[in-house]
Design an enzyme around this catalytic site. Sequence first.
Site, PDB file in Angstrom:
ATOM      1  N   ASP A  83      10.882  68.019  46.881  1.00  0.00           N
ATOM      2  CA  ASP A  83      10.842  67.284  45.615  1.00  0.00           C
ATOM      3  C   ASP A  83      10.765  65.780  45.903  1.00  0.00           C
ATOM      4  O   ASP A  83      11.526  65.260  46.734  1.00  0.00           O
ATOM      5  CB  ASP A  83      12.133  67.612  44.842  1.00  0.00           C
ATOM      6  CG  ASP A  83      12.074  67.195  43.386  1.00  0.00           C
ATOM      7  OD1 ASP A  83      10.954  67.035  42.859  1.00  0.00           O
ATOM      8  OD2 ASP A  83      13.146  67.048  42.774  1.00  0.00           O
ATOM      9  N   HIS A  84       9.867  65.087  45.232  1.00  0.00           N
ATOM     10  CA  HIS A  84       9.750  63.626  45.325  1.00  0.00           C
ATOM     11  C   HIS A  84       9.697  63.087  46.752  1.00  0.00           C
ATOM     12  O   HIS A  84      10.496  62.193  47.108  1.00  0.00           O
ATOM     13  CB  HIS A  84      10.909  62.942  44.573  1.00  0.00           C
ATOM     14  CG  HIS A  84      10.828  63.124  43.096  1.00  0.00           C
ATOM     15  ND1 HIS A  84       9.938  62.458  42.294  1.00  0.00           N
ATOM     16  CD2 HIS A  84      11.506  63.961  42.269  1.00  0.00           C
ATOM     17  CE1 HIS A  84      10.093  62.855  41.037  1.00  0.00           C
ATOM     18  NE2 HIS A  84      11.028  63.783  41.000  1.00  0.00           N
ATOM     19  N   THR A 268      19.627  68.526  36.590  1.00  0.00           N
ATOM     20  CA  THR A 268      20.831  68.055  35.895  1.00  0.00           C
ATOM     21  C   THR A 268      21.585  69.175  35.185  1.00  0.00           C
ATOM     22  O   THR A 268      22.830  69.206  35.216  1.00  0.00           O
ATOM     23  CB  THR A 268      20.425  66.953  34.884  1.00  0.00           C
ATOM     24  OG1 THR A 268      19.894  65.853  35.644  1.00  0.00           O
ATOM     25  CG2 THR A 268      21.581  66.483  34.046  1.00  0.00           C
TER      26      THR A 268
HETATM   27  P1  13P Z   1      16.493  66.589  35.486  1.00  0.00           P
HETATM   28  O1  13P Z   1      17.291  65.422  35.937  1.00  0.00           O
HETATM   29  O2  13P Z   1      16.111  66.475  34.040  1.00  0.00           O
HETATM   30  O3  13P Z   1      17.126  67.894  35.763  1.00  0.00           O
HETATM   31  O4  13P Z   1      15.102  66.559  36.279  1.00  0.00           O
HETATM   32  C1  13P Z   1      14.993  67.087  37.575  1.00  0.00           C
HETATM   33  C2  13P Z   1      13.715  66.736  38.240  1.00  0.00           C
HETATM   34  O5  13P Z   1      12.772  66.248  37.650  1.00  0.00           O
HETATM   35  C3  13P Z   1      13.624  67.023  39.671  1.00  0.00           C
HETATM   36  O6  13P Z   1      12.404  66.613  40.220  1.00  0.00           O
HETATM   37  O1  G3H Z   2      14.245  64.317  40.833  1.00  0.00           O
HETATM   38  C1  G3H Z   2      15.418  64.158  41.070  1.00  0.00           C
HETATM   39  C2  G3H Z   2      16.282  65.327  41.320  1.00  0.00           C
HETATM   40  O2  G3H Z   2      17.181  65.462  40.274  1.00  0.00           O
HETATM   41  C3  G3H Z   2      16.928  65.242  42.669  1.00  0.00           C
HETATM   42  O3  G3H Z   2      17.982  64.357  42.647  1.00  0.00           O
HETATM   43  O4  G3H Z   2      17.759  62.965  44.701  1.00  0.00           O
HETATM   44  O5  G3H Z   2      19.964  63.306  43.590  1.00  0.00           O
HETATM   45  O6  G3H Z   2      18.879  65.164  44.843  1.00  0.00           O
HETATM   46  P1  G3H Z   2      18.706  63.919  44.039  1.00  0.00           P
HETATM   47 ZN    ZN Z   3      11.646  64.829  39.330  1.00  0.00          ZN
END
Ligand code: 13P
Ligand code: G3H
Ligand code: ZN
Length: 343
Positions: A83-84, A268
């Site tokens: 993720d990201h 979240t």
């Molecule tokens: P939330 O913070 O809304 O759960 O989003 C998570 C998210 O976009 C992870 O990439």
């Molecule tokens: O996109 C963000 C996600 O909620 C991941 O959050 O970087 O705190 O693991 P984190």
């Molecule tokens: Zn995200």
Amino acid sequence: MPLVPMRQILDEAAKKGYGVPHFNVNNMEQAQAIMRGAEEVKSPVIMAASKGALKYSDMLFLRNIMGACVERYPKIPIALHLDHGTSVDICKTAIDLGFSSVMMDGSLEEDGKTPRSYDDNIAVTREVVNFSHPLGITVEGELGCLGGIEDDIGSGEEKLTNPDQVKEFVEKTKVDALAVSIGTSHGAYKFKIQPDPDKNLLAMNIIRRIHELCPNLHMVMHGSSSVPQELIAQINRYGGNIKETYGVPLWAIKEGIYAGVRKVNVDTDLRLAVTATIRKVFHDSPEAFDPRKYLGPARDAMKTIIIERYNTFGSAGHAYDYEPKTLEDMKIFYEENELKSSE
Ligand code: 13P
Ligand code: G3H
Ligand code: ZN
């Protein structure tokens, strides 16, 4: 095993018009909740680790927890997703760890905060696709910037996706899926009032326009926790202090799925479920000190949310619809696509 390429999970979702939740994991209980929920309602799984999660868990631990899911649930298609990712290097690291999918979030610079220019976003995303597709790995990109800031991700400045840039971005980068910015943000504090269809807090028109222009594109909605009010109330009832806040309503997510959203990111809501449950156990059983006595109920509470999301987004019931593809199959798929596009 089916460690499945995320591209296949999204292609199958598109064929039948449903969305697949992406759940973030940091620890064993979260991973188990995701898998137990998926097994119960027969859903394919997208399990994601952020840079922060990899750091928190020292990488190897999370990699092995995710690997255990694949081993323990051999019949469920599971994509392991970064993720990201904000750099080429972190995407390479995830692939080396055995992930089947990476997100190159080129909307932001490597610091995860400063917005990146459109041209640089194309360049860095294309670079990730260039080494990922020959390995059969799926790539998600992002165009526009989400609002809000959560931990290490987010510029705090919202830039909605411009639908007129999408076709060119996808053609130039060859991403498999695209995160779009429509007014959501990461974390619990998304909206001060409950979004309703008349308030236009969410730019659903952007999703519909992109779908008209690029009907085969798999769109991704980030920041899509719904921030259940009963969890906020429970946290506050048992000593927490979460200010009034609202999340993305499930009706909006369903509207997005109807218009081409195939992956819906949720983190979240699971954090809120854990916290609400642990606070209640601590309040009700002050004598308890065995972590299993509160982590177990927390895992169950996450599973409840997870099952609701599999059902609402429509992925429930689809785990066994298809023969999982391997990364080898995907290498051939991408090679053939490259040949077709160069003809
Ligand atoms: P939330 O913070 O809304 O759960 O989003 C998570 C998210 O976009 C992870 O990439
Ligand atoms: O996109 C963000 C996600 O909620 C991941 O959050 O970087 O705190 O693991 P984190
Ligand atoms: Zn995200």
